[in-house]
Motif scaffolding. Structure first.
Motif, PDB file in Angstrom:
ATOM      1  N   THR A  89       2.461   3.670   0.279  1.00  0.00           N
ATOM      2  CA  THR A  89       3.877   3.361   0.115  1.00  0.00           C
ATOM      3  C   THR A  89       4.328   3.697  -1.297  1.00  0.00           C
ATOM      4  OG1 THR A  89       5.532   1.638   0.435  1.00  0.00           O
ATOM      5  CG2 THR A  89       3.480   0.981  -0.631  1.00  0.00           C
ATOM      6  N   ASP A  90       5.600   3.525  -1.584  1.00  0.00           N
ATOM      7  CA  ASP A  90       6.119   3.742  -2.940  1.00  0.00           C
ATOM      8  C   ASP A  90       5.816   2.539  -3.828  1.00  0.00           C
ATOM      9  OD1 ASP A  90       7.205   6.208  -2.259  1.00  0.00           O
ATOM     10  OD2 ASP A  90       9.117   5.333  -1.646  1.00  0.00           O
ATOM     11  N   PRO A  91       5.758   2.736  -5.145  1.00  0.00           N
ATOM     12  CA  PRO A  91       5.599   1.591  -6.050  1.00  0.00           C
ATOM     13  C   PRO A  91       6.778   0.629  -5.921  1.00  0.00           C
ATOM     14  CG  PRO A  91       5.178   3.672  -7.188  1.00  0.00           C
ATOM     15  CD  PRO A  91       5.763   4.019  -5.854  1.00  0.00           C
ATOM     16  N   PRO A  92       6.563  -0.656  -6.173  1.00  0.00           N
ATOM     17  CA  PRO A  92       7.664  -1.629  -6.103  1.00  0.00           C
ATOM     18  C   PRO A  92       8.792  -1.269  -7.058  1.00  0.00           C
ATOM     19  CG  PRO A  92       5.543  -2.739  -6.264  1.00  0.00           C
ATOM     20  CD  PRO A  92       5.273  -1.291  -6.501  1.00  0.00           C
ATOM     21  N   GLY A  93      10.027  -1.540  -6.625  1.00  0.00           N
ATOM     22  CA  GLY A  93      11.186  -1.309  -7.477  1.00  0.00           C
ATOM     23  C   GLY A  93      11.893   0.004  -7.242  1.00  0.00           C
ATOM     24  N   MET A  94      11.375   0.858  -6.363  1.00  0.00           N
ATOM     25  CA  MET A  94      12.033   2.142  -6.087  1.00  0.00           C
ATOM     26  C   MET A  94      13.331   1.882  -5.324  1.00  0.00           C
ATOM     27  SD  MET A  94      10.061   4.587  -7.313  1.00  0.00           S
ATOM     28  CE  MET A  94      10.433   6.062  -6.374  1.00  0.00           C
ATOM     29  N   SER A  95      14.399   2.577  -5.719  1.00  0.00           N
ATOM     30  CA  SER A  95      15.711   2.362  -5.093  1.00  0.00           C
ATOM     31  C   SER A  95      15.794   3.009  -3.717  1.00  0.00           C
ATOM     32  CB  SER A  95      16.820   2.903  -5.998  1.00  0.00           C
ATOM     33  OG  SER A  95      16.607   4.286  -6.278  1.00  0.00           O
ATOM     34  N   THR A  96      15.142   4.144  -3.528  1.00  0.00           N
ATOM     35  CA  THR A  96      15.122   4.812  -2.229  1.00  0.00           C
ATOM     36  C   THR A  96      13.676   5.068  -1.820  1.00  0.00           C
ATOM     37  OG1 THR A  96      15.282   6.995  -3.286  1.00  0.00           O
ATOM     38  CG2 THR A  96      17.347   5.932  -2.592  1.00  0.00           C
ATOM     39  N   MET A  97      13.424   5.078  -0.521  1.00  0.00           N
ATOM     40  CA  MET A  97      12.073   5.265  -0.018  1.00  0.00           C
ATOM     41  C   MET A  97      11.783   6.735   0.228  1.00  0.00           C
ATOM     42  SD  MET A  97      11.527   2.102   2.663  1.00  0.00           S
ATOM     43  CE  MET A  97       9.757   2.443   2.751  1.00  0.00           C
ATOM     44  N   SER A  98      10.604   7.156  -0.175  1.00  0.00           N
ATOM     45  CA  SER A  98      10.162   8.520   0.088  1.00  0.00           C
ATOM     46  C   SER A  98       9.765   8.669   1.551  1.00  0.00           C
ATOM     47  CB  SER A  98       8.970   8.870  -0.808  1.00  0.00           C
ATOM     48  OG  SER A  98       7.851   8.078  -0.446  1.00  0.00           O
ATOM     49  N   THR A  99       9.573   9.932   1.963  1.00  0.00           N
ATOM     50  CA  THR A  99       9.132  10.186   3.336  1.00  0.00           C
ATOM     51  C   THR A  99       7.771   9.546   3.591  1.00  0.00           C
ATOM     52  OG1 THR A  99      10.345  12.283   3.383  1.00  0.00           O
ATOM     53  CG2 THR A  99       8.599  11.981   5.022  1.00  0.00           C
ATOM     54  N   ALA A 100       6.878   9.639   2.601  1.00  0.00           N
ATOM     55  CA  ALA A 100       5.551   9.035   2.747  1.00  0.00           C
ATOM     56  C   ALA A 100       5.653   7.530   2.941  1.00  0.00           C
ATOM     57  CB  ALA A 100       4.694   9.358   1.523  1.00  0.00           C
ATOM     58  N   ALA A 101       6.530   6.886   2.175  1.00  0.00           N
ATOM     59  CA  ALA A 101       6.693   5.431   2.296  1.00  0.00           C
ATOM     60  C   ALA A 101       7.255   5.042   3.657  1.00  0.00           C
ATOM     61  CB  ALA A 101       7.595   4.920   1.186  1.00  0.00           C
ATOM     62  N   LEU A 102       8.170   5.837   4.190  1.00  0.00           N
ATOM     63  CA  LEU A 102       8.725   5.559   5.518  1.00  0.00           C
ATOM     64  C   LEU A 102       7.653   5.686   6.596  1.00  0.00           C
ATOM     65  CD1 LEU A 102      12.174   7.384   5.245  1.00  0.00           C
ATOM     66  CD2 LEU A 102      11.800   4.913   5.446  1.00  0.00           C
ATOM     67  N   ILE A 103       6.818   6.731   6.472  1.00  0.00           N
ATOM     68  CA  ILE A 103       5.720   6.891   7.433  1.00  0.00           C
ATOM     69  C   ILE A 103       4.775   5.694   7.342  1.00  0.00           C
ATOM     70  CG2 ILE A 103       3.678   8.270   8.006  1.00  0.00           C
ATOM     71  CD1 ILE A 103       5.251  10.746   7.062  1.00  0.00           C
ATOM     72  N   HIS A 104       4.457   5.299   6.111  1.00  0.00           N
ATOM     73  CA  HIS A 104       3.583   4.146   5.906  1.00  0.00           C
ATOM     74  C   HIS A 104       4.181   2.888   6.529  1.00  0.00           C
ATOM     75  CE1 HIS A 104       0.642   1.686   3.583  1.00  0.00           C
ATOM     76  NE2 HIS A 104       1.621   0.782   3.636  1.00  0.00           N
ATOM     77  N   ARG A 105       5.459   2.662   6.301  1.00  0.00           N
ATOM     78  CA  ARG A 105       6.113   1.448   6.809  1.00  0.00           C
ATOM     79  C   ARG A 105       6.076   1.393   8.331  1.00  0.00           C
ATOM     80  NH1 ARG A 105      12.370   0.085   5.596  1.00  0.00           N
ATOM     81  NH2 ARG A 105      11.505  -0.950   3.746  1.00  0.00           N
ATOM     82  N   TYR A 106       6.488   2.469   8.989  1.00  0.00           N
ATOM     83  CA  TYR A 106       6.670   2.389  10.432  1.00  0.00           C
ATOM     84  C   TYR A 106       5.356   2.527  11.202  1.00  0.00           C
ATOM     85  CZ  TYR A 106      11.578   2.105   9.482  1.00  0.00           C
ATOM     86  OH  TYR A 106      12.803   1.675   9.018  1.00  0.00           O
ATOM     87  N   THR A 107       4.351   3.167  10.618  1.00  0.00           N
ATOM     88  CA  THR A 107       3.041   3.131  11.270  1.00  0.00           C
ATOM     89  C   THR A 107       2.436   1.728  11.157  1.00  0.00           C
ATOM     90  OG1 THR A 107       2.021   3.999   9.233  1.00  0.00           O
ATOM     91  CG2 THR A 107       2.526   5.573  10.986  1.00  0.00           C
ATOM     92  N   SER A 108       2.693   1.060  10.024  1.00  0.00           N
ATOM     93  CA  SER A 108       2.230  -0.323   9.866  1.00  0.00           C
ATOM     94  C   SER A 108       2.934  -1.244  10.857  1.00  0.00           C
ATOM     95  CB  SER A 108       2.486  -0.811   8.438  1.00  0.00           C
ATOM     96  OG  SER A 108       1.809  -0.016   7.497  1.00  0.00           O
ATOM     97  N   VAL A 109       4.241  -1.062  11.008  1.00  0.00           N
ATOM     98  CA  VAL A 109       5.005  -1.875  11.960  1.00  0.00           C
ATOM     99  C   VAL A 109       4.504  -1.649  13.379  1.00  0.00           C
ATOM    100  CG1 VAL A 109       7.279  -2.201  12.999  1.00  0.00           C
ATOM    101  CG2 VAL A 109       7.066  -2.030  10.513  1.00  0.00           C
ATOM    102  N   ALA A 110       4.230  -0.382  13.721  1.00  0.00           N
ATOM    103  CA  ALA A 110       3.715  -0.076  15.061  1.00  0.00           C
ATOM    104  C   ALA A 110       2.396  -0.805  15.313  1.00  0.00           C
ATOM    105  CB  ALA A 110       3.532   1.427  15.223  1.00  0.00           C
TER     106      ALA A 110
END
Length: 219
Positions: A89-110
């Motif tokens: 994921t992205d480091p804490p405090g980032m204002s917008t999420m990178s593509t990698a962070a989005l992939i990380h988030r939604y695979t974790s949610v799945a």
């Protein structure tokens, strides 16, 4: 069981001695994976991912009907953890999420969503759980639903307040689900071994006695 123990120990090690700035109540486990001990968090995720197919094999050996939905859902859990371990994921405090962070988030949610559904189906198909353990798994699955709802709330309307605490609570419940099912598999396997050992001497007597002693062999 080895995968579960490895995951718990590695996660605990990954939380120790990081110094100020790391608050487990606010930061997620994925945030901790970006620390200088992040490799331990990745080991924990991979251990859980590998444990899933091992559990499926154990369930099959214990006579549980895991074809279809349970296999698909546990595969999603396993794949989701592997992808999340590989793609950070992205480091804490980032204002917008990178593509990698989005992939990380939604695979974790799945993965988080797939496991309790799989466990609920297994609880209905695996007689080895018994009444008490089956009820425990179902209540834990309900707790997961509540935890997933709470995680969504703190991630969006709640502005990530206490997100680390909610996520860790959800992870703890899901690991508990896997532990209960694993213990049930071990118990069922031991029962099968005990039955086989009880039947084997009778089979041996029948083979040695021959047809003329069939009655005594059956007795």
């Amino acid at each position: 069981m080895l995968g579960l123990v490895t995951a718990v120990v590695a996660t605990v090690v990954g939380h120790i001695g990081l110094g100020p700035g790391y608050d487990p109540l606010e930061l997620t486990i994925s945030d901790y994976a970006l620390s200088n001990r992040g490799v331990t968090i990745e080991i924990a995720m991979v251990a859980l991912a590998i444990a899933a197919p091992a559990l499926l094999a154990g369930l099959r050996a214990a006579g549980a009907a895991v074809r279809g939905l349970p296999t698909v859902l546990l595969s999603i859990w396993s794949a989701g953890l592997l992808v999340a371990a590989i793609i950070p994921t992205d480091p804490p405090g980032m204002s917008t999420m990178s593509t990698a962070a989005l992939i990380h988030r939604y695979t974790s949610v799945a993965a988080f969503v797939a496991l309790p559904i799989a466990a609920a189906v297994i609880a209905g198909r695996f007689a080895g759980l018994g009444g008490r353990m089956g009820a425990t798994v179902r209540w834990l699955c309900v707790s997961c639903v509540v935890g997933i709802g709470a995680l969504w709330y703190v991630a969006f309307p709640g502005e990530r307040i206490m997100m680390g605490l909610v996520e860790r609570g959800l992870v703890a419940v899901e690991i508990t689900i896997l532990t209960v099912i694993t213990v049930a598999v071990l118990r069922a396997t031991r029962r099968h071994i005990a039955v086989d050992r009880a039947i084997e001497p009778l089979t041996l007597v029948g083979a040695v006695s021959g047809p003329g002693h069939r009655g005594s062999a059956e007795a």
